[in-house]
Every structure is written in structure tokens, then in C-alpha cells.
Design a protein around this motif. Structure first.
Motif, PDB file in Angstrom:
ATOM      1  N   PRO A  15      49.177  34.028  30.798  1.00 29.36           N
ATOM      2  CA  PRO A  15      48.741  35.341  30.348  1.00 29.36           C
ATOM      3  C   PRO A  15      49.451  36.441  31.128  1.00 29.36           C
ATOM      4  O   PRO A  15      49.973  36.209  32.211  1.00 29.36           O
ATOM      5  CB  PRO A  15      47.232  35.341  30.639  1.00 29.36           C
ATOM      6  N   ALA A  16      49.471  37.619  30.548  1.00 32.90           N
ATOM      7  CA  ALA A  16      50.095  38.769  31.209  1.00 32.90           C
ATOM      8  C   ALA A  16      49.411  39.023  32.549  1.00 32.90           C
ATOM      9  O   ALA A  16      48.248  38.697  32.742  1.00 32.90           O
ATOM     10  CB  ALA A  16      49.958  39.995  30.316  1.00 32.90           C
ATOM     11  N   PRO A  17      50.143  39.607  33.483  1.00 36.06           N
ATOM     12  CA  PRO A  17      49.566  39.863  34.783  1.00 36.06           C
ATOM     13  C   PRO A  17      48.366  40.798  34.691  1.00 36.06           C
ATOM     14  O   PRO A  17      48.251  41.583  33.750  1.00 36.06           O
ATOM     15  CB  PRO A  17      50.700  40.511  35.574  1.00 36.06           C
ATOM     16  N   ALA A  18      47.511  40.708  35.678  1.00 35.91           N
ATOM     17  CA  ALA A  18      46.300  41.527  35.711  1.00 35.91           C
ATOM     18  C   ALA A  18      46.668  43.010  35.731  1.00 35.91           C
ATOM     19  O   ALA A  18      47.805  43.380  35.999  1.00 35.91           O
ATOM     20  CB  ALA A  18      45.484  41.173  36.951  1.00 35.91           C
ATOM     21  N   ALA A  19      45.691  43.847  35.461  1.00 32.83           N
ATOM     22  CA  ALA A  19      45.911  45.279  35.392  1.00 32.83           C
ATOM     23  C   ALA A  19      46.237  45.885  36.758  1.00 32.83           C
ATOM     24  O   ALA A  19      46.630  47.037  36.834  1.00 32.83           O
ATOM     25  CB  ALA A  19      44.684  45.957  34.797  1.00 32.83           C
ATOM     26  N   ASP A  20      46.085  45.132  37.825  1.00 31.38           N
ATOM     27  CA  ASP A  20      46.400  45.605  39.162  1.00 31.38           C
ATOM     28  C   ASP A  20      47.871  46.037  39.210  1.00 31.38           C
ATOM     29  O   ASP A  20      48.763  45.229  38.955  1.00 31.38           O
ATOM     30  CB  ASP A  20      46.125  44.472  40.161  1.00 31.38           C
ATOM     31  N   PRO A  21      48.140  47.312  39.529  1.00 31.70           N
ATOM     32  CA  PRO A  21      49.524  47.797  39.520  1.00 31.70           C
ATOM     33  C   PRO A  21      50.460  47.029  40.459  1.00 31.70           C
ATOM     34  O   PRO A  21      51.619  46.792  40.121  1.00 31.70           O
ATOM     35  CB  PRO A  21      49.401  49.258  39.958  1.00 31.70           C
ATOM     36  N   ALA A  22      49.986  46.625  41.608  1.00 30.70           N
ATOM     37  CA  ALA A  22      50.828  45.886  42.553  1.00 30.70           C
ATOM     38  C   ALA A  22      51.215  44.524  41.979  1.00 30.70           C
ATOM     39  O   ALA A  22      52.367  44.087  42.095  1.00 30.70           O
ATOM     40  CB  ALA A  22      50.120  45.720  43.894  1.00 30.70           C
ATOM     41  N   THR A  23      50.269  43.857  41.338  1.00 32.37           N
ATOM     42  CA  THR A  23      50.542  42.563  40.727  1.00 32.37           C
ATOM     43  C   THR A  23      51.517  42.712  39.569  1.00 32.37           C
ATOM     44  O   THR A  23      52.449  41.916  39.421  1.00 32.37           O
ATOM     45  CB  THR A  23      49.230  41.914  40.234  1.00 32.37           C
ATOM     46  N   ALA A  24      51.314  43.743  38.762  1.00 32.47           N
ATOM     47  CA  ALA A  24      52.210  43.994  37.632  1.00 32.47           C
ATOM     48  C   ALA A  24      53.621  44.313  38.122  1.00 32.47           C
ATOM     49  O   ALA A  24      54.611  43.835  37.546  1.00 32.47           O
ATOM     50  CB  ALA A  24      51.668  45.128  36.768  1.00 32.47           C
ATOM     51  N   GLU A  25      53.737  45.084  39.189  1.00 35.52           N
ATOM     52  CA  GLU A  25      55.055  45.420  39.743  1.00 35.52           C
ATOM     53  C   GLU A  25      55.738  44.177  40.304  1.00 35.52           C
ATOM     54  O   GLU A  25      56.934  43.977  40.093  1.00 35.52           O
ATOM     55  CB  GLU A  25      54.930  46.495  40.831  1.00 35.52           C
ATOM     56  N   HIS A  26      54.984  43.332  40.988  1.00 36.14           N
ATOM     57  CA  HIS A  26      55.562  42.096  41.520  1.00 36.14           C
ATOM     58  C   HIS A  26      56.045  41.198  40.380  1.00 36.14           C
ATOM     59  O   HIS A  26      57.133  40.620  40.462  1.00 36.14           O
ATOM     60  CB  HIS A  26      54.554  41.351  42.401  1.00 36.14           C
TER      61      HIS A  26
END
Length: 155
Positions: A15-26
Motif C-alpha cells: 500500500p501507499a506510504p502513510a500520510a506521515d510527511p517524513a515517511t512519504a518523503e523517505h
């Protein structure tokens, strides 16, 4: 049986990464690094200049330190070896990058391909396939290649 198929699908297409911006950026950084590493892996022989081109691309794209770029490259090499396709990576890039960012990444990929002084047919194919998955127009793809060729002094 449906649960087994769903589990199989989930393992192949996480699944797509969580909404957490740091996780999405990583996740975006890793997806980009995998694309650069794929070009490096496409060449049958290893050349240190290709690895340096990957590191330089990551430092430029994400303003990473040398250590961060090195660690990200190691993670990308592992992810690329385990990946069965490129779609999970290119879809993350498509979600987050605008066309100018995609074109800059394609230029970095061309730099990796030209780092050893020649372009193999397999490197060219990998670049074309990734550009297609990123919906990069043919003209922009060719211009990115020409800029990288000029910089590398080939062509």
C-alpha cells in the motif's frame, strides 16, 4: 482462497506510504534512488563512476549529505534486487513529482548511464522503460539525453 490472493497482491503491491510527511518523503527518496540504481545495474560491468553518478544525483535531488546518499543507495540496491517490477516505485514518483522534477531525475539517470563512457543497449532500454512509466514526453526525454551527453562529452 481470496484471502491468500489478497495477501499475495499486498506483498507484490504494498500500500501507499502513510500520510506521515517524513515517511512519504523517505519513500519518494527510495523510489528515486531505485530508478538511478536500476540504470547502474543495467550495465553488465561495474564502473565506479556509475556509483558516484548515483550518489551525485541523490545529493543534488534531495540535498543529502554524503553519508545519507550512501545509505540511501545501499537501501535502493537491496530494494532493486528484491523488486519484481518498477511500477511501485514509479507510481510514487508520479504522485509526488511534477514534470520538471521527473526530467531532472531522467537527466541524472542518463548521467549514470554515461558515467563509464558508453551506453549499452540494456541501459537505453531501462531508461526508455522508466521514462515511459513516468509519462515523460518523447521530446523531453530526448532533450534530457542530449543534455547528459553534452555534459559527459559523448555523442
Amino acid at each position: 482462497m481470496l484471502k491468500t490472493l489478497k495477501d499475495l497482491f499486498d506483498s507484490l503491491c504494498p500500500p501507499a506510504p502513510a500520510a506521515d510527511p517524513a515517511t512519504a518523503e523517505h519513500a519518494l527518496q527510495l523510489a528515486t534512488a531505485v530508478m538511478l540504481v536500476e540504470v547502474m545495474r543495467a550495465d553488465p560491468g561495474f564502473h565506479a563512476g556509475e556509483r558516484e553518478a548515483v550518489l551525485a544525483g541523490l545529493r543534488d535531488k534531495f540535498s543529502l549529505s554524503d553519508d545519507e546518499a550512501q545509505r540511501l543507495t545501499e537501501l535502493a540496491e537491496d530494494a532493486a534486487q528484491r523488486a519484481t517490477d518498477l511500477f511501485s516505485f514509479t507510481s510514487r514518483i508520479n504522485e509526488r513529482f511534477e514534470m520538471p522534477q521527473k526530467l531532472r531525475m531522467i537527466e541524472h539517470m542518463w548521467r549514470v548511464a554515461y558515467a563509464d563512457g558508453h551506453l549499452s543497449a540494456h541501459e537505453r532500454h531501462v531508461l526508455w522503460r522508466i521514462a515511459d512509466l513516468l509519462h515523460v514526453p518523447q521530446g523531453a526525454y530526448v532533450n534530457a539525453r542530449m543534455r547528459a551527453e553534452k555534459e559527459a562529452g559523448v555523442g
